[in-house]
Write a protein that holds these residues in place. Sequence first.
Motif, PDB file in Angstrom:
ATOM      1  N   TRP A   1      22.794  -4.305  29.073  1.00 44.47           N
ATOM      2  CA  TRP A   1      21.358  -4.141  28.835  1.00 44.47           C
ATOM      3  C   TRP A   1      20.543  -4.289  30.120  1.00 44.47           C
ATOM      4  N   HIS A   2      20.874  -5.312  30.929  1.00 49.80           N
ATOM      5  CA  HIS A   2      20.137  -5.530  32.180  1.00 49.80           C
ATOM      6  C   HIS A   2      20.266  -4.337  33.119  1.00 49.80           C
ATOM      7  N   TYR A   3      21.404  -3.640  33.050  1.00 48.66           N
ATOM      8  CA  TYR A   3      21.684  -2.566  34.002  1.00 48.66           C
ATOM      9  C   TYR A   3      21.256  -1.197  33.494  1.00 48.66           C
ATOM     10  N   LEU A   4      20.604  -1.172  32.343  1.00 53.89           N
ATOM     11  CA  LEU A   4      20.030   0.071  31.814  1.00 53.89           C
ATOM     12  C   LEU A   4      18.507   0.016  31.775  1.00 53.89           C
ATOM     13  N   ALA A   5      17.952  -1.185  31.759  1.00 56.27           N
ATOM     14  CA  ALA A   5      16.507  -1.366  31.638  1.00 56.27           C
ATOM     15  C   ALA A   5      15.828  -1.339  33.013  1.00 56.27           C
ATOM     16  N   PRO A   6      14.541  -1.004  33.049  1.00 54.67           N
ATOM     17  CA  PRO A   6      13.796  -1.082  34.317  1.00 54.67           C
ATOM     18  C   PRO A   6      13.811  -2.508  34.855  1.00 54.67           C
ATOM     19  N   SER A   7      13.766  -2.643  36.170  1.00 55.59           N
ATOM     20  CA  SER A   7      13.750  -3.959  36.807  1.00 55.59           C
ATOM     21  C   SER A   7      12.571  -4.018  37.780  1.00 55.59           C
ATOM     22  N   GLN A   8      12.473  -5.113  38.504  1.00 54.36           N
ATOM     23  CA  GLN A   8      11.328  -5.321  39.382  1.00 54.36           C
ATOM     24  C   GLN A   8      11.152  -4.206  40.411  1.00 54.36           C
ATOM     25  N   LEU A   9      12.251  -3.688  40.961  1.00 49.75           N
ATOM     26  CA  LEU A   9      12.175  -2.695  42.027  1.00 49.75           C
ATOM     27  C   LEU A   9      12.746  -1.335  41.650  1.00 49.75           C
ATOM     28  N   VAL A  10      13.306  -1.226  40.454  1.00 54.19           N
ATOM     29  CA  VAL A  10      13.903   0.040  39.990  1.00 54.19           C
ATOM     30  C   VAL A  10      13.309   0.366  38.617  1.00 54.19           C
ATOM     31  N   TYR A  11      12.571   1.466  38.539  1.00 62.04           N
ATOM     32  CA  TYR A  11      11.852   1.764  37.304  1.00 62.04           C
ATOM     33  C   TYR A  11      11.478   3.246  37.276  1.00 62.04           C
ATOM     34  N   PRO A  12      11.225   3.796  36.080  1.00 63.58           N
ATOM     35  CA  PRO A  12      10.788   5.188  35.984  1.00 63.58           C
ATOM     36  C   PRO A  12       9.320   5.312  36.385  1.00 63.58           C
ATOM     37  N   GLY A  13       8.880   6.530  36.613  1.00 62.58           N
ATOM     38  CA  GLY A  13       7.479   6.731  36.985  1.00 62.58           C
ATOM     39  C   GLY A  13       7.230   8.157  37.436  1.00 62.58           C
ATOM     40  N   GLU A  14       5.990   8.440  37.756  1.00 63.70           N
ATOM     41  CA  GLU A  14       5.600   9.793  38.154  1.00 63.70           C
ATOM     42  C   GLU A  14       6.291  10.225  39.435  1.00 63.70           C
ATOM     43  N   ALA A  15       6.433   9.300  40.390  1.00 62.60           N
ATOM     44  CA  ALA A  15       7.070   9.651  41.664  1.00 62.60           C
ATOM     45  C   ALA A  15       8.531  10.051  41.446  1.00 62.60           C
ATOM     46  N   LEU A  16       9.220   9.345  40.553  1.00 70.88           N
ATOM     47  CA  LEU A  16      10.613   9.686  40.259  1.00 70.88           C
ATOM     48  C   LEU A  16      10.699  11.037  39.560  1.00 70.88           C
ATOM     49  N   ASP A  17       9.811  11.280  38.597  1.00 73.28           N
ATOM     50  CA  ASP A  17       9.802  12.569  37.890  1.00 73.28           C
ATOM     51  C   ASP A  17       9.521  13.716  38.855  1.00 73.28           C
TER      52      ASP A  17
END
Length: 329
Positions: free
Chosen positions: A115-131
């Motif tokens: 679960w920890h390795y699939l969810a967003p974290s402090q420095l790794v997360y989805p967003g407009e820049a990634l898209d």
Amino acid sequence: MTVALPKQYSIQHDTYFDYDEAVNNKVMLVRLQPRNDRGQYLRTFSLTTEPDSNPVACVDSFGNVCHTISIFGKSTKTHIRSTSRVNTIQGIDLDALQPITWDELQNQSRRVQFWHYLAPSQLVYPGEALDDFITKHGLKPGQDPLVTLRKLCSDLYNQLEYQPGSTTVESSLEFFLERGKGVCQDYTHAMLALGRKWGIPCRYVSGYLYILSPSHTHSQEVASHAWPEFWLPEAGWIGLDPTNDSVVDHRFVRVAQGRDYADVAPTRGVIFGGGRMSISVKVTMKPVESESTTGIGHEKNQAQVHLETLPWRRKNSIKVPPDQNGSDQ
């Protein structure tokens, strides 16, 4: 299947703190002890400081061995030195693994330990820049998760520019993706963000990388390094290095693992006084002739660590940045 004999390395990691004004007291948590699991054997480890202290070992929630350092009394300099001797192995050939489907991956990755390795974290997360980055470079998953990851590793290597000094440990994922320039920490965060977006459990790994030849690689001669690991059915955790378009092999020594850099920072703490601070780091890593493979299991006790044993995997070619702002990348 033939597995190569272990490779042994001697590693010395020196961190120097200098202060404009005297520090009255300092308390730090350091993650400098290499891991002792999954085919990597920690034969010896020592940690010393100047001024002198009595480091206390503990294990964090990700299984990393940490040490708490408390230094009392006034000083304008602090030196932390870790020395270790580690055996690594080549691992298995990823090309020999059977193809898997996304359905197989999704069915098996629903376990609580991922679960920890699939969810967003402090420095790794989805967003407009990634898209935007995905759209710009036409990134998408293929039919096989492993093939997808190896292609993604190459794509990031080719589409991004390795440039020491272009980012710091505080730089965001958006900053890196928009500029397209960074170091191994940034490459690792970007690949983790994409892996999690596609439903692949993945984690950040910090450690060391031995450079066989500075040519055909973006790495410095010797430095601390970072790369992502991905969990796949049958294979377990496999390491890929997008900074160098390489599969992790016996040249890599793992120190700590977590969701992102915030979970594995090599040094972190609080000081009282001190004024402005400067940090410098020096790492030396030398191959050592292995006497034999016998006795490795007995010498593990010298390191005083016993972590979980999990399957390990395999390789290919290499960028390790010089330390920025005194922090290990």
